[in-house]
Design a protein around this motif. Structure first.
Motif, mmCIF file in Angstrom:
data_model
loop_
_atom_site.group_PDB
_atom_site.id
_atom_site.type_symbol
_atom_site.label_atom_id
_atom_site.label_comp_id
_atom_site.label_asym_id
_atom_site.label_seq_id
_atom_site.Cartn_x
_atom_site.Cartn_y
_atom_site.Cartn_z
ATOM 1 N N MET A 294 0.856 -1.143 -0.091
ATOM 2 C CA MET A 294 -0.023 0.165 0.122
ATOM 3 C C MET A 294 0.960 1.326 0.006
ATOM 4 S SD MET A 294 -1.460 -0.359 3.807
ATOM 5 C CE MET A 294 -1.768 -1.909 3.711
ATOM 6 N N LYS A 295 0.361 2.452 -0.557
ATOM 7 C CA LYS A 295 1.073 3.652 -0.700
ATOM 8 C C LYS A 295 0.516 4.567 0.282
ATOM 9 C CE LYS A 295 2.581 2.687 -5.590
ATOM 10 N NZ LYS A 295 2.339 2.924 -6.920
ATOM 11 N N ILE A 296 1.339 5.141 0.996
ATOM 12 C CA ILE A 296 1.231 6.110 2.163
ATOM 13 C C ILE A 296 1.904 7.452 1.994
ATOM 14 C CG2 ILE A 296 0.843 6.595 4.530
ATOM 15 C CD1 ILE A 296 1.000 3.290 4.755
ATOM 16 N N LEU A 297 1.277 8.483 2.007
ATOM 17 C CA LEU A 297 1.873 9.801 1.846
ATOM 18 C C LEU A 297 1.601 10.563 3.070
ATOM 19 C CD1 LEU A 297 3.400 12.122 0.526
ATOM 20 C CD2 LEU A 297 1.324 13.011 -0.367
ATOM 21 N N SER A 298 2.553 11.114 3.827
ATOM 22 C CA SER A 298 2.447 11.946 5.123
ATOM 23 C C SER A 298 2.703 13.330 4.585
ATOM 24 C CB SER A 298 3.428 11.514 6.167
ATOM 25 O OG SER A 298 2.996 10.249 6.551
ATOM 26 N N ILE A 299 1.743 14.307 4.857
ATOM 27 C CA ILE A 299 1.919 15.875 4.892
ATOM 28 C C ILE A 299 2.278 16.125 6.205
ATOM 29 C CG2 ILE A 299 1.055 18.065 4.203
ATOM 30 C CD1 ILE A 299 -0.963 16.487 2.425
ATOM 31 N N GLY A 300 3.525 16.193 6.660
ATOM 32 C CA GLY A 300 4.184 16.060 7.887
ATOM 33 C C GLY A 300 5.110 16.899 8.478
ATOM 34 N N ASN A 301 5.936 16.501 9.160
ATOM 35 C CA ASN A 301 7.262 17.188 9.774
ATOM 36 C C ASN A 301 7.972 16.063 10.478
ATOM 37 O OD1 ASN A 301 5.854 16.562 12.289
ATOM 38 N ND2 ASN A 301 4.813 18.653 11.977
ATOM 39 N N SER A 302 8.937 16.599 11.258
ATOM 40 C CA SER A 302 9.910 15.354 12.083
ATOM 41 C C SER A 302 8.943 14.411 12.731
ATOM 42 C CB SER A 302 10.836 16.412 12.689
ATOM 43 O OG SER A 302 10.072 16.985 14.116
ATOM 44 N N PHE B 118 4.820 -1.524 2.220
ATOM 45 C CA PHE B 118 4.554 -0.014 2.306
ATOM 46 C C PHE B 118 5.497 0.529 1.251
ATOM 47 C CE2 PHE B 118 3.080 0.133 7.247
ATOM 48 C CZ PHE B 118 1.955 -0.555 6.849
ATOM 49 N N GLU B 119 4.721 1.515 0.591
ATOM 50 C CA GLU B 119 5.670 2.554 -0.190
ATOM 51 C C GLU B 119 5.204 3.691 0.397
ATOM 52 O OE1 GLU B 119 7.841 1.684 -2.394
ATOM 53 O OE2 GLU B 119 7.475 -0.408 -2.355
ATOM 54 N N LEU B 120 6.372 4.471 0.906
ATOM 55 C CA LEU B 120 5.909 5.753 1.806
ATOM 56 C C LEU B 120 6.527 6.945 1.184
ATOM 57 C CD1 LEU B 120 7.210 4.186 5.304
ATOM 58 C CD2 LEU B 120 4.925 4.160 4.398
ATOM 59 N N GLY B 121 5.710 8.071 1.334
ATOM 60 C CA GLY B 121 6.300 9.384 0.914
ATOM 61 C C GLY B 121 6.004 10.129 2.162
ATOM 62 N N ASN B 122 6.899 11.288 2.316
ATOM 63 C CA ASN B 122 6.807 12.226 3.530
ATOM 64 C C ASN B 122 7.171 13.198 3.134
ATOM 65 O OD1 ASN B 122 6.294 12.893 6.137
ATOM 66 N ND2 ASN B 122 8.337 12.613 6.690
ATOM 67 N N LEU B 123 6.354 14.527 3.218
ATOM 68 C CA LEU B 123 6.585 15.893 2.937
ATOM 69 C C LEU B 123 7.280 16.463 4.267
ATOM 70 C CD1 LEU B 123 3.679 16.997 0.762
ATOM 71 C CD2 LEU B 123 5.925 17.024 -0.035
ATOM 72 N N TYR B 124 8.550 16.857 4.261
ATOM 73 C CA TYR B 124 9.026 16.981 5.540
ATOM 74 C C TYR B 124 9.507 18.772 5.791
ATOM 75 C CZ TYR B 124 12.904 17.878 8.850
ATOM 76 O OH TYR B 124 13.568 18.312 10.040
ATOM 77 N N ILE B 125 9.072 19.291 6.651
ATOM 78 C CA ILE B 125 9.484 20.710 7.173
ATOM 79 C C ILE B 125 9.433 20.557 8.611
ATOM 80 C CG2 ILE B 125 9.083 23.067 7.330
ATOM 81 C CD1 ILE B 125 7.813 23.204 4.820
#
Length: 268
Positions: free
Chosen positions: A1-9, A29-36
């Motif tokens: 499954m593919k999971i994207l996080s609009i997140g932070n640390s 798991f295929e993971l994406g993470n938007l990090y600031i």
């Protein structure tokens, strides 16, 4: 499954071991993470409006470059998109609105096949020096109570489910093994970010059970730092072995697995 996080640390902490834990349980798991670092829901919406490539974009824990929210949402056909509040605002319900609703609407518009879920963050350690800890009387129990209520309000407002990582941390801390006030080891490495092995494993196993429905207590994955020991003389392949001092103990592993399972079951 593919999971994207609009997140932070804190989404970095949550994702670090989730993929390997999933693999140990026979899942992918295929993971994406938007990090600031420290990015709040309000700032995410500012970035949505500007369209700026303001984030470090991680794919399967590897930083592949810069991205905007729009770019990441359209990068894959995501099954899930996670959102979360910055830890310093986590127990302040007024900081969630209207931003969590706007962000969920935007994600649903660009990733209509994805389920939007909320990743619950956690309370700081009892001796944390984070300046925002003052907002909660420098009391981790008070902070957890506040963030739990705030997350539930935000989650209900967008009609979503919640990954109860913060609850898993609270449950694990009930055991003296993870309570520094009773001689245990902290689940954080600096008073607020999760420890590299035990803390991040707890988050990863909570994700594992939440997303797969498989019992975290049965997952045998053990995180560790690996050191290079040389080449295999027969094959020429490089050899790595785990550093025992970085691995959670068997007692700690049992507590972590139990806490992840209990948190998910209590929040179904």
């Amino acid at each position: 499954m593919k999971i994207l996080s609009i997140g932070n640390s804190f989404s970095v902490d949550s994702q670090t071991w989730a993929r390997k834990a999933a693999a140990a349980g026979g899942e992918t798991f295929e993971l994406g993470n938007l990090y600031i670092g420290g990015c709040s829901l309000e700032r995410h919406m500012e970035n949505v409006r500007s369209g700026e490539a303001a984030y470090d974009y991680f794919v399967n824990n590897e930083n592949i470059g810069r991205a905007s929210v729009r770019t990441a949402l359209m990068d894959e056909k995501w099954d899930y998109v996670t959102v979360q509040q910055a830890s310093h605002f986590s127990g302040k319900p007024e900081t969630y609105f209207p931003f969590i609703e706007e962000l969920a609407d935007y994600a649903r518009a660009l990733a209509p096949s994805a389920e939007i879920v909320v990743n619950e963050t956690w309370a700081y350690e009892f001796d944390s020096t984070h300046p925002a800890f003052e907002n909660y009387g420098r009391n981790r129990f008070q902070m957890h109570a506040c963030l739990s209520e705030a997350y539930r309000k935000g989650t209900k407002a967008i009609g979503a489910r919640m990954i109860p990582v913060g609850e898993a941390v609270r449950i694990a801390r009930e055991n003296a093994a993870f309570d520094p006030e009773r001689g245990g080891v902290p689940l954080t490495r600096d008073g607020f970010h999760l420890s590299l092995y035990a803390g991040r494993l707890l988050a990863g196993l909570t994700w594992y059970e939440f997303f797969t429905g498989r019992d975290a207590r049965e997952n045998r994955f053990v995180p560790a730092l690996y050191e290079y020991t040389g080449k295999n003389p027969a094959t020429g392949e490089r050899t790595f072995v785990p550093v025992p001092s970085t691995m959670p103990t068997q007692e700690q592993l049992a507590i972590i697995r139990d806490a992840a399972h209990a948190a998910v079951m209590e929040n179904r």
